[in-house]
Each structure stands twice: as structure tokens, then as C-alpha cells.
Scaffold this motif. Structure first.
Motif, PDB file in Angstrom:
ATOM      1  N   PRO A  11      10.960  17.416  -3.894  1.00  0.00           N
ATOM      2  CA  PRO A  11       9.646  18.047  -4.101  1.00  0.00           C
ATOM      3  C   PRO A  11       8.627  17.091  -4.723  1.00  0.00           C
ATOM      4  O   PRO A  11       7.443  17.116  -4.365  1.00  0.00           O
ATOM      5  N   SER A  12       9.089  16.248  -5.641  1.00  0.00           N
ATOM      6  CA  SER A  12       8.155  15.333  -6.316  1.00  0.00           C
ATOM      7  C   SER A  12       7.571  14.322  -5.341  1.00  0.00           C
ATOM      8  O   SER A  12       6.379  14.020  -5.380  1.00  0.00           O
ATOM      9  N   ASN A  13       8.403  13.787  -4.428  1.00  0.00           N
ATOM     10  CA  ASN A  13       7.885  12.808  -3.479  1.00  0.00           C
ATOM     11  C   ASN A  13       6.994  13.466  -2.433  1.00  0.00           C
ATOM     12  O   ASN A  13       5.990  12.885  -2.013  1.00  0.00           O
ATOM     13  N   LYS A  14       7.325  14.671  -2.025  1.00  0.00           N
ATOM     14  CA  LYS A  14       6.474  15.376  -1.068  1.00  0.00           C
ATOM     15  C   LYS A  14       5.111  15.697  -1.670  1.00  0.00           C
ATOM     16  O   LYS A  14       4.103  15.764  -0.967  1.00  0.00           O
ATOM     17  N   SER A  74      11.811  10.943  -9.278  1.00  0.00           N
ATOM     18  CA  SER A  74      11.136  12.174  -9.704  1.00  0.00           C
ATOM     19  C   SER A  74      10.564  12.032 -11.104  1.00  0.00           C
ATOM     20  O   SER A  74       9.469  12.516 -11.395  1.00  0.00           O
ATOM     21  N   VAL A  75      11.288  11.338 -11.979  1.00  0.00           N
ATOM     22  CA  VAL A  75      10.768  11.067 -13.323  1.00  0.00           C
ATOM     23  C   VAL A  75       9.538  10.170 -13.230  1.00  0.00           C
ATOM     24  O   VAL A  75       8.515  10.419 -13.877  1.00  0.00           O
ATOM     25  N   ALA A  76       9.625   9.130 -12.412  1.00  0.00           N
ATOM     26  CA  ALA A  76       8.490   8.226 -12.246  1.00  0.00           C
ATOM     27  C   ALA A  76       7.272   8.984 -11.716  1.00  0.00           C
ATOM     28  O   ALA A  76       6.133   8.750 -12.162  1.00  0.00           O
ATOM     29  N   ALA A  77       7.488   9.911 -10.796  1.00  0.00           N
ATOM     30  CA  ALA A  77       6.386  10.692 -10.225  1.00  0.00           C
ATOM     31  C   ALA A  77       5.682  11.518 -11.301  1.00  0.00           C
ATOM     32  O   ALA A  77       4.454  11.675 -11.281  1.00  0.00           O
ATOM     33  N   ARG A  78       6.461  12.034 -12.229  1.00  0.00           N
ATOM     34  CA  ARG A  78       5.887  12.862 -13.294  1.00  0.00           C
ATOM     35  C   ARG A  78       4.860  12.083 -14.115  1.00  0.00           C
ATOM     36  O   ARG A  78       3.915  12.654 -14.647  1.00  0.00           O
ATOM     37  N   ASN A 110       5.817   5.062   6.031  1.00  0.00           N
ATOM     38  CA  ASN A 110       5.232   6.300   6.512  1.00  0.00           C
ATOM     39  C   ASN A 110       4.835   7.170   5.314  1.00  0.00           C
ATOM     40  O   ASN A 110       4.902   6.723   4.166  1.00  0.00           O
ATOM     41  N   SER A 111       4.446   8.406   5.558  1.00  0.00           N
ATOM     42  CA  SER A 111       3.905   9.239   4.478  1.00  0.00           C
ATOM     43  C   SER A 111       4.925   9.568   3.407  1.00  0.00           C
ATOM     44  O   SER A 111       4.552   9.898   2.269  1.00  0.00           O
ATOM     45  N   LEU A 112       6.226   9.477   3.732  1.00  0.00           N
ATOM     46  CA  LEU A 112       7.261   9.765   2.738  1.00  0.00           C
ATOM     47  C   LEU A 112       7.844   8.501   2.114  1.00  0.00           C
ATOM     48  O   LEU A 112       8.739   8.573   1.282  1.00  0.00           O
ATOM     49  N   GLY A 113       7.346   7.334   2.535  1.00  0.00           N
ATOM     50  CA  GLY A 113       7.818   6.092   1.943  1.00  0.00           C
ATOM     51  C   GLY A 113       8.985   5.445   2.658  1.00  0.00           C
ATOM     52  O   GLY A 113       9.590   4.507   2.135  1.00  0.00           O
ATOM     53  N   GLU A 114       9.312   5.921   3.861  1.00  0.00           N
ATOM     54  CA  GLU A 114      10.349   5.266   4.656  1.00  0.00           C
ATOM     55  C   GLU A 114       9.759   4.039   5.358  1.00  0.00           C
ATOM     56  O   GLU A 114       8.618   4.076   5.811  1.00  0.00           O
ATOM     57  N   ASN A 115      10.549   2.988   5.457  1.00  0.00           N
ATOM     58  CA  ASN A 115      10.134   1.797   6.187  1.00  0.00           C
ATOM     59  C   ASN A 115      10.277   2.080   7.681  1.00  0.00           C
ATOM     60  O   ASN A 115      11.384   2.340   8.167  1.00  0.00           O
ATOM     61  N   VAL A 116       9.186   2.031   8.408  1.00  0.00           N
ATOM     62  CA  VAL A 116       9.221   2.345   9.841  1.00  0.00           C
ATOM     63  C   VAL A 116       9.359   1.092  10.698  1.00  0.00           C
ATOM     64  O   VAL A 116       9.372   1.183  11.926  1.00  0.00           O
TER      65      VAL A 116
END
Length: 401
Positions: free
Chosen positions: A132-135, A109-113, A359-365
Motif C-alpha cells: 500500500p505504501s508504494n502504491k 514502507s518505513v522509508a515511505a512514511r 515504471n510507475s511501481l519502480g520495476e526496472n522495465v
């Protein structure tokens, strides 16, 4: 120096008229002390092995890679402070992930900021992806498998058992952590659906001074299956020690983390006691992957031991570096916005853990998930049963010596 742990930085310099390109500086907050220190130190080794390899072949875009590691003392608040410092004071180009979903969520979340990607290998809990930050910014990228799938191969195997052989009771002692709760609760729901009765299920405070009371309660339940939601070796050791003292021998014992830590696990619990204990992971020292085999050889040459001694965190850290390198090369630089866009493009990348696609949330599919069992001092792949390299599960688990 490779893998420096201070906040030093380098700039372009000249020598005899030839210009040396400044290094690409990467920052990482790691649990070098505290509860997660065994994992944090293994991650550091993985990062450093990748750094050595990438620099040996000319670096990234003709620039050497340099690390700044900062100890978060296994504390999420300190981890967040560290990442902010790495970005604002040390001016790193990239940020790599810490160990544990507990620390990855807030640090991402800090990195996202600041618009930074957080490429990581040990933050697979749903809570990490659902922040919330990743979404909003989609900056998290976990190169490992989503932990909710932790027990899938084991549950499939239990389901395949003839009903007369299948264990009938199960216990779920769960240390309170975003890494442990999702796979344990899914396993409980699945096994209850198979008719396996829950005789103990409790979320235990992570700050508990010891786990003897909880372990004794599990032993008193006489559960035939124990699925321990753990994040480190000391926790698994505490439960195993209590079980042994109570002469309690479950038919199946598995833990979310701890048994995967190679020599650190064997050293803590003893080779004979480890016999039959299971865990799941996306990598092990004998994984039949060419990149993995090369990394294993390099690790043993540098640190000694055998393939079974290597903590899977090493491979997770190494994979973070590999994925980051592919993104930097594909985008032609360290622009984090471009890296985030590239990693969300649907491209399939390679790593010592196998294929990676986000995927869109960063999970390895496209993760590989195996179940391993300690058998006579060897960390043996046993599930999925039809996977190449899988051996026979020891069932029931051998009694404590």
C-alpha cells in the motif's frame, strides 16, 4: 573513514579559512549476520566499491559520500527498526535497500512514511511493489530485474527442445519467501502447459530446521527437472547433498538463488558437485559491459579471486549507488521528493547491470536476464541461446561425482 559502520556523522568544518563541505550520509540496513549474511556482506562490498569510486572522483556535488551500515540480522522487523533509526536519529540524506524482498518490503514502507526513496537491488518480488505504501507514494526503485522473470530464458529453451528430448516431469520445492514463490509458480504453470508433469510441488516453511525430508521426497519423485525456490547457499547445499546421497540425478537443476554467489557457493558445495547447476541473474563477472568490467577489475584488486568468484549481489549494490548518483546530480541535491519524481520521469539510466528505467511501481522495465550454469568451476552464461557470450548448456546435468 570509507564505509563506516557506526552512527557517526560529520558537519562542515573550516581549516585555515577554507570550508569543507559536509559529507552526504547514506544509510543502509544490511544482513551482516543471520541467514542472509553472505548476501548482505556482498551488498556491503558493492556499496563500498561504489563509494570508493564516487569519492575518488570528487564525490557527489562536491561532497564526499559516507555510509552508515546497520545489521538487521536477516530479520524484517529489525530492518524496519534500523531504517527508522537511520532516518530519525542518524538523519541520513538517502536510504539504500537491504538484501531480500522479505526485508525490502517492510523497510521501504518505513522509508515511505518519511518521504524517502528506497533505491534497492534485491527486492524484486511483486509483494515489494504492491505494498500500500508504494502504491500511494511510489518510493521503491529496484535497479535489478523483476524476479517473476527469473526463469524466462530457461523456460524458452526447454520449450524449444524437440518433444522427444524434453524432460517429462518436474519438482518445485519452494522455500516460503516472496522472492521464491512467484517465479516458481509461473515456471510450474508454463511447464505444465508444455506437458511436463508436476510430481512434487510444495511451499516449505522458511524456519524449517533442515530440508532433508523435503529433499528426500523430491529425490523419491525421480523428477527430471528440479527448480528449487531458494534464497541462500545453505539451502541449495542441503538439497544437493541429499540428492547426492540418494544417488538422484535430475537432468536439469536450477535454483532461484545460491548458485549465483560465486566463491561462497563453490566453497560450500564443492567444485565438482556444482557442475551443471543453473541459476538466473541480471549480472555475472564476465558481463560485456564497460562499467561492469571496471568494477570487476577493482573488486579483484581489492578482494582477490576471479570474475567467477564475485557474488552478483556486489553488482546489485554497486548499481544502486550508480542510479542514486545519477538522480542526485540530475536534481542538484538529496531532496527525496525530487529524486522520486526524477526516477519516475521515464529517464533511462546506466549501471553495471545494464540499462535501468522504472515504471510507475519502480520495476526496472529494461533489465537484462541471463541463465548461468556452473561448468568445471566456471560460472558460464548459457542462455538466452542467441545472446552474445552464451555458450552450450550441459544437458543432461552431469551426475554427482
Amino acid at each position: 573513514a570509507a564505509g563506516c559502520s557506526s552512527g557517526s556523522s560529520s558537519s562542515s568544518s573550516s581549516n585555515g579559512g577554507s570550508t569543507t563541505k559536509a559529507p552526504i550520509v547514506i544509510g543502509a540496513s544490511l544482513s551482516l549476520t543471520g541467514d542472509f549474511s553472505a548476501d548482505g556482506q556482498a551488498f556491503e562490498r558493492g556499496y563500498k566499491l561504489w563509494q570508493t569510486d564516487i569519492n575518488r572522483t570528487g564525490g557527489l556535488l562536491g561532497r564526499q559520500v559516507k555510509f552508515i551500515f546497520v545489521d538487521d540480522k536477516s530479520d524484517p522487523t529489525q530492518g524496519s527498526t534500523n531504517v527508522q533509526q537511520l532516518i530519525t536519529s542518524n538523519h541520513v540524506a538517502l536510504v539504500f535497500g537491504p538484501f531480500s524482498s522479505l526485508i525490502t518490503g517492510p523497510t521501504a514502507s518505513v522509508a515511505a512514511r518519511y518521504g524517502f526513496a528506497m533505491i534497492e537491488g534485491a527486492g524484486g518480488a511483486p509483494a515489494v511493489f504492491d505494498t500500500p505504501s508504494n502504491k500511494a507514494r511510489h518510493n521503491v526503485f529496484d535497479v535489478s530485474y523483476p524476479i517473476v522473470a527469473q526463469y524466462d530464458p530457461l523456460l524458452t529453451w526447454i520449450k524449444s527442445m524437440p518433444s522427444g528430448q524434453r524432460p517429462t516431469t518436474a519438482a518445485y520445492p519452494i522455500i516460503d519467501n516472496p522472492f521464491t514463490i512467484p517465479p516458481e509458480q509461473l515456471a510450474q504453470h508454463t511447464l505444465q502447459g508444455l506437458g511436463v508433469k508436476t510430481v512434487y510441488s510444495k511451499i516449505i516453511p522458511a524456519e524449517a530446521p533442515d530440508y532433508r525430508s523435503s529433499a528426500d521426497q523430491v529425490a523419491a519423485s525421480h523428477a527430471q527437472i528440479v527448480l528449487l525456490g531458494s534464497v541462500d547457499v545453505p539451502t541449495v547445499h542441503a538439497f544437493m547433498q541429499a540428492f547426492q546421497q540418494q544417488h538422484y540425478n535430475p537432468k536439469i537443476m536450477a535454483a532461484t538463488a545460491g548458485p549465483d554467489q560465486g566463491a561462497a557457493f563453490l566453497s560450500a558445495v564443492g567444485k565438482a558437485n556444482a557442475n551443471g547447476v543453473m541459476t538466473a541473474n541480471g549480472w555475472y563477472g564476465g558481463y560485456q559491459n564497460a562499467q561492469s568490467k571496471a568494477m570487476v577489475r577493482e573488486y579483484i584488486a581489492k578482494y582477490g579471486g576471479t570474475a567467477s568468484d564475485i557474488n552478483s549481489d556486489v553488482a546489485e549494490g554497486y548499481s544502486v549507488g550508480q542510479v542514486a548518483a545519477q538522480a542526485v546530480r540530475a536534481t542538484g541535491g538529496t531532496d527525496n521528493a525530487k529524486i522520486i519524481k526524477y526516477l519516475h520521469s521515464g529517464v533511462t539510466l546506466t549501471s553495471v547491470q545494464g540499462p535501468v528505467q522504472f515504471n510507475s511501481l519502480g520495476e526496472n522495465v529494461k533489465p537484462v536476464v541471463f541463465v548461468f550454469q556452473w561448468q568445471n568451476g566456471n560460472y558460464a552464461q548459457v542462455l538466452p541461446a542467441d545472446a552474445p557470450g552464451s555458450g552450450q548448456v550441459q544437458f543432461p546435468k552431469p551426475v554427482w561425482p
